[in-house]
Every structure is written in C-alpha cells, then in structure tokens.
Write a protein that holds these residues in place. Sequence first.
Motif, mmCIF file in Angstrom:
data_model
loop_
_atom_site.group_PDB
_atom_site.id
_atom_site.type_symbol
_atom_site.label_atom_id
_atom_site.label_comp_id
_atom_site.label_asym_id
_atom_site.label_seq_id
_atom_site.Cartn_x
_atom_site.Cartn_y
_atom_site.Cartn_z
ATOM 1 N N ARG A 1 -8.961 0.630 0.396
ATOM 2 C CA ARG A 1 -8.169 0.634 -0.846
ATOM 3 C C ARG A 1 -6.684 0.742 -0.560
ATOM 4 O O ARG A 1 -5.861 0.098 -1.213
ATOM 5 C CB ARG A 1 -8.633 1.768 -1.754
ATOM 6 N N TYR A 2 -6.334 1.583 0.394
ATOM 7 C CA TYR A 2 -4.933 1.690 0.779
ATOM 8 C C TYR A 2 -4.421 0.337 1.258
ATOM 9 O O TYR A 2 -3.360 -0.127 0.842
ATOM 10 C CB TYR A 2 -4.750 2.739 1.881
ATOM 11 N N LEU A 3 -5.184 -0.307 2.130
ATOM 12 C CA LEU A 3 -4.787 -1.602 2.678
ATOM 13 C C LEU A 3 -4.665 -2.655 1.584
ATOM 14 O O LEU A 3 -3.696 -3.417 1.564
ATOM 15 C CB LEU A 3 -5.782 -2.056 3.744
ATOM 16 N N ASP A 4 -5.620 -2.686 0.663
ATOM 17 C CA ASP A 4 -5.545 -3.645 -0.446
ATOM 18 C C ASP A 4 -4.271 -3.443 -1.268
ATOM 19 O O ASP A 4 -3.565 -4.403 -1.576
ATOM 20 C CB ASP A 4 -6.763 -3.510 -1.365
ATOM 21 N N GLY A 5 -3.983 -2.201 -1.616
ATOM 22 C CA GLY A 5 -2.772 -1.917 -2.394
ATOM 23 C C GLY A 5 -1.510 -2.255 -1.630
ATOM 24 O O GLY A 5 -0.554 -2.810 -2.187
ATOM 25 N N PHE A 6 -1.503 -1.919 -0.356
ATOM 26 C CA PHE A 6 -0.338 -2.222 0.475
ATOM 27 C C PHE A 6 -0.106 -3.723 0.570
ATOM 28 O O PHE A 6 1.014 -4.206 0.407
ATOM 29 C CB PHE A 6 -0.500 -1.609 1.868
ATOM 30 N N MET A 7 -1.183 -4.476 0.819
ATOM 31 C CA MET A 7 -1.059 -5.930 0.930
ATOM 32 C C MET A 7 -0.642 -6.554 -0.398
ATOM 33 O O MET A 7 0.142 -7.506 -0.417
ATOM 34 C CB MET A 7 -2.361 -6.553 1.437
ATOM 35 N N ASP A 8 -1.146 -6.037 -1.513
ATOM 36 C CA ASP A 8 -0.704 -6.529 -2.826
ATOM 37 C C ASP A 8 0.800 -6.339 -2.991
ATOM 38 O O ASP A 8 1.504 -7.247 -3.449
ATOM 39 C CB ASP A 8 -1.445 -5.810 -3.956
ATOM 40 N N GLY A 9 1.292 -5.171 -2.626
ATOM 41 C CA GLY A 9 2.722 -4.906 -2.711
ATOM 42 C C GLY A 9 3.530 -5.838 -1.813
ATOM 43 O O GLY A 9 4.598 -6.319 -2.199
ATOM 44 N N CYS A 10 3.017 -6.085 -0.627
ATOM 45 C CA CYS A 10 3.694 -7.012 0.299
ATOM 46 C C CYS A 10 3.773 -8.412 -0.286
ATOM 47 O O CYS A 10 4.819 -9.066 -0.224
ATOM 48 C CB CYS A 10 2.965 -7.053 1.639
ATOM 49 N N ARG A 11 2.662 -8.871 -0.852
ATOM 50 C CA ARG A 11 2.645 -10.217 -1.445
ATOM 51 C C ARG A 11 3.591 -10.305 -2.636
ATOM 52 O O ARG A 11 4.283 -11.312 -2.814
ATOM 53 C CB ARG A 11 1.229 -10.597 -1.848
ATOM 54 N N GLU A 12 3.661 -9.260 -3.441
ATOM 55 C CA GLU A 12 4.571 -9.257 -4.595
ATOM 56 C C GLU A 12 6.016 -9.374 -4.141
ATOM 57 O O GLU A 12 6.840 -9.963 -4.842
ATOM 58 C CB GLU A 12 4.380 -7.988 -5.413
ATOM 59 N N ARG A 13 6.333 -8.812 -2.977
ATOM 60 C CA ARG A 13 7.701 -8.887 -2.449
ATOM 61 C C ARG A 13 7.938 -10.171 -1.662
ATOM 62 O O ARG A 13 9.027 -10.396 -1.159
ATOM 63 C CB ARG A 13 7.981 -7.688 -1.543
ATOM 64 N N GLY A 14 6.896 -11.008 -1.505
ATOM 65 C CA GLY A 14 7.054 -12.271 -0.802
ATOM 66 C C GLY A 14 6.883 -12.187 0.702
ATOM 67 O O GLY A 14 7.202 -13.131 1.421
#
Length: 103
Positions: free
Chosen positions: A61-74
Amino acid sequence: MRPGYFAEGPLARLTREFGLFGPLGDSTEPWMTAELDQHAAAVRDSIVADGGRLTRLGLSRYLDGFMDGCRERGWHSSCDGYDWETLRVLAVLRLAKEHGFVR
C-alpha cells in the motif's frame, strides 16, 4: 512458500523490474547503502507510526501510494542515475526482500 509471499504482486513485479538496474543485493557502494538505509527507515517509520506492523500488505500500500504520487508529479524511472524517487522505491523493495515478502 513463506506466509505473506505473493509471487505476482506489485512488490515482486517491481523487484524484478528495478532489480535489473538497481542495487537490491548486498554489494552496493557505501554511499548507496547509507541512502537506502535512510529511505528504508523513513518508510518503516511511516508504516508503523500508528502502531502498525511492517507487512507485505502495508508495504504494498505504501508503494502504491508513493508511485501514484510520483506519476501525478510526472516522474518516470527512465532517468540516468539514482534520483530521490528511485532511491525510495529501491529502499521499499529492499525492505520487502529483507522481510521475505519477495525473493
């Protein structure tokens, strides 16, 4: 098979992908070991802050949230070298290996 191990989950998939170019083993440069240790400690603290335990599901879950944030920032992982995001992902994956959640 160890309880909690999920062969095709996001941790296992990214471990295979990042393992191709990332230092997930023990033979890393001293500076990289220090960076990964600091990132791993921050991840662990974040997950267990509310009295939780470091589990495969919590780390996923941590990784999923982190990766979502990374993708949102491009952000994407095709950069040269080891940026902050890549080091954080590698630390998460190293934690998963150390705790037996992936091979």
